[in-house]
Write a protein that holds these residues in place. Sequence first.
Motif, PDB file in Angstrom:
ATOM      1  N   ARG A  22       0.806  -1.221   0.000  1.00 47.09           N
ATOM      2  CA  ARG A  22       0.000   0.000   0.000  1.00 47.09           C
ATOM      3  C   ARG A  22       0.840   1.272   0.000  1.00 47.09           C
ATOM      4  O   ARG A  22       0.330   2.377   0.159  1.00 47.09           O
ATOM      5  CB  ARG A  22      -0.948  -0.016   1.217  1.00 47.09           C
ATOM      6  N   GLY A  23       2.130   1.097  -0.162  1.00 42.74           N
ATOM      7  CA  GLY A  23       2.997   2.254  -0.266  1.00 42.74           C
ATOM      8  C   GLY A  23       3.244   2.974   1.044  1.00 42.74           C
ATOM      9  O   GLY A  23       3.694   4.132   1.046  1.00 42.74           O
ATOM     10  N   LEU A  24       2.962   2.311   2.156  1.00 42.20           N
ATOM     11  CA  LEU A  24       3.240   2.913   3.456  1.00 42.20           C
ATOM     12  C   LEU A  24       4.737   2.789   3.762  1.00 42.20           C
ATOM     13  O   LEU A  24       5.399   1.879   3.271  1.00 42.20           O
ATOM     14  CB  LEU A  24       2.405   2.240   4.543  1.00 42.20           C
ATOM     15  N   PRO A  25       5.284   3.693   4.585  1.00 41.17           N
ATOM     16  CA  PRO A  25       6.725   3.659   4.863  1.00 41.17           C
ATOM     17  C   PRO A  25       7.184   2.304   5.387  1.00 41.17           C
ATOM     18  O   PRO A  25       6.500   1.674   6.213  1.00 41.17           O
ATOM     19  CB  PRO A  25       6.893   4.757   5.920  1.00 41.17           C
ATOM     20  N   GLY A  26       8.343   1.840   4.909  1.00 42.99           N
ATOM     21  CA  GLY A  26       8.849   0.531   5.289  1.00 42.99           C
ATOM     22  C   GLY A  26       9.869   0.603   6.400  1.00 42.99           C
ATOM     23  O   GLY A  26      10.069   1.632   7.031  1.00 42.99           O
ATOM     24  N   GLY A  27      10.503  -0.532   6.638  1.00 43.74           N
ATOM     25  CA  GLY A  27      11.510  -0.602   7.676  1.00 43.74           C
ATOM     26  C   GLY A  27      11.094  -1.503   8.805  1.00 43.74           C
ATOM     27  O   GLY A  27      10.021  -2.116   8.783  1.00 43.74           O
ATOM     28  N   ARG A  45       0.052  -0.863  19.294  1.00 46.54           N
ATOM     29  CA  ARG A  45       0.692   0.363  18.808  1.00 46.54           C
ATOM     30  C   ARG A  45       2.116   0.032  18.350  1.00 46.54           C
ATOM     31  O   ARG A  45       2.804  -0.790  18.971  1.00 46.54           O
ATOM     32  CB  ARG A  45       0.724   1.424  19.906  1.00 46.54           C
ATOM     33  N   PHE A  46       2.550   0.671  17.266  1.00 46.41           N
ATOM     34  CA  PHE A  46       3.917   0.461  16.796  1.00 46.41           C
ATOM     35  C   PHE A  46       4.364   1.658  15.963  1.00 46.41           C
ATOM     36  O   PHE A  46       3.561   2.523  15.596  1.00 46.41           O
ATOM     37  CB  PHE A  46       4.031  -0.832  15.981  1.00 46.41           C
ATOM     38  N   ARG A  47       5.659   1.659  15.671  1.00 46.19           N
ATOM     39  CA  ARG A  47       6.248   2.694  14.835  1.00 46.19           C
ATOM     40  C   ARG A  47       6.987   2.010  13.683  1.00 46.19           C
ATOM     41  O   ARG A  47       7.657   0.992  13.864  1.00 46.19           O
ATOM     42  CB  ARG A  47       7.221   3.544  15.662  1.00 46.19           C
ATOM     43  N   ARG A  48       6.817   2.565  12.478  1.00 45.97           N
ATOM     44  CA  ARG A  48       7.512   2.002  11.307  1.00 45.97           C
ATOM     45  C   ARG A  48       7.757   3.106  10.284  1.00 45.97           C
ATOM     46  O   ARG A  48       6.832   3.874   9.963  1.00 45.97           O
ATOM     47  CB  ARG A  48       6.688   0.877  10.672  1.00 45.97           C
ATOM     48  N   GLY A  49       8.973   3.189   9.816  1.00 48.74           N
ATOM     49  CA  GLY A  49       9.303   4.156   8.782  1.00 48.74           C
ATOM     50  C   GLY A  49       9.037   5.596   9.184  1.00 48.74           C
ATOM     51  O   GLY A  49       8.690   6.423   8.339  1.00 48.74           O
ATOM     52  N   GLY A  50       9.178   5.887  10.470  1.00 48.63           N
ATOM     53  CA  GLY A  50       8.953   7.247  10.945  1.00 48.63           C
ATOM     54  C   GLY A  50       7.503   7.576  11.245  1.00 48.63           C
ATOM     55  O   GLY A  50       7.193   8.701  11.677  1.00 48.63           O
TER      56      GLY A  50
END
Length: 353
Positions: A22-27, A45-50
Amino acid sequence: MPEGIDPELVDFDVLAAWMDDRGLPGGPFEDVAPLTGGTQNVLVRFRRGGGDYVLRRGPRHLRARTNEVLRREARVLTALNDTDVPAPRLIAACPDETVMNGAVFYLMTPVDGFNASVTLPEPHASDSKIRREMGLNAARALSALGSVDHEAAELGDYGRPDGFLERQVGRWTAELESYSELDGYPGPEIPGFAGVARWLEDNRPTTWRPGVMHGDYHLANLMFSPAGPDVAAIVDWEMSTIGDPLLDLGWLLATWPGEDAESALLAGPLGAAGGLPAPDELVAAYAERPAATAGRDLSAITWYAVLACFKLGIVLEGTHARACAGKASKSTGDLLHAITLGLFRRAHAFIAA
């Protein structure tokens, strides 16, 4: 894969591929943590690609309608994204249950807020002016929802508004009667039930305008800003529909902290702290927004408050019935039965006022 989260509930390899598609930030996934609250659904809750995210999916043991409810939640949150209704902003949804172990899920923005029915931090705890504004803002946030044009928001088929008010008493009376099918339930022992039902049928409003309803609007489903009295978000949209938004306002009045112990149980620390506006002040705050009241008869608000007591009392009695049948804990069943009786006492008080 992040530790501490059951991969059967959230498979982060699957989630990563889905987000990438879906083109969301990776990492890598960072700061992964489960969120707790009143819902039985899973929140992580999480954080990914800023970016910061909250994933919501159904519980481990999915019920028959869990996935459909999640699809509806995702749809209504999408519709509210471009409004000023304080709600979590939906980022992306997966309505296909085959993607992650049979569960529909969606990603939304985290909410910077607290649940005042669970905790009351400073400065809210010691400042009665802030608490008063919190109450008024609860009504104002609801009026923002009542102002949404559901047709323009592409929610025209989200509910069945035709005959909505006319079918309420019969629908919920039948629900109460169905509990008698549970072994061990002696039947509803709710003093004054028939009188409330009859009053509702005899005094039903004749003028109303359909709109988006939250369906379970009370303090426990609001998150407040830690910086002040603003409503950060209305949460838990699983009972949302298209109906009469004044029933949401009636629901707020039916559960508003008062002198009785039952309403205090529903309101938690904010209700115990006091300093909240009176019910008529909530109605006045709701009416500040003309788009919420156009075509709606606020002079009939007592009827909506009585209907809210009637409906919520029946819903809670269902757990008492299941407890009698050994399908829920006795202590929870007894507690909710006591709240049901309190709601019907409140309904009679509304009628008598």
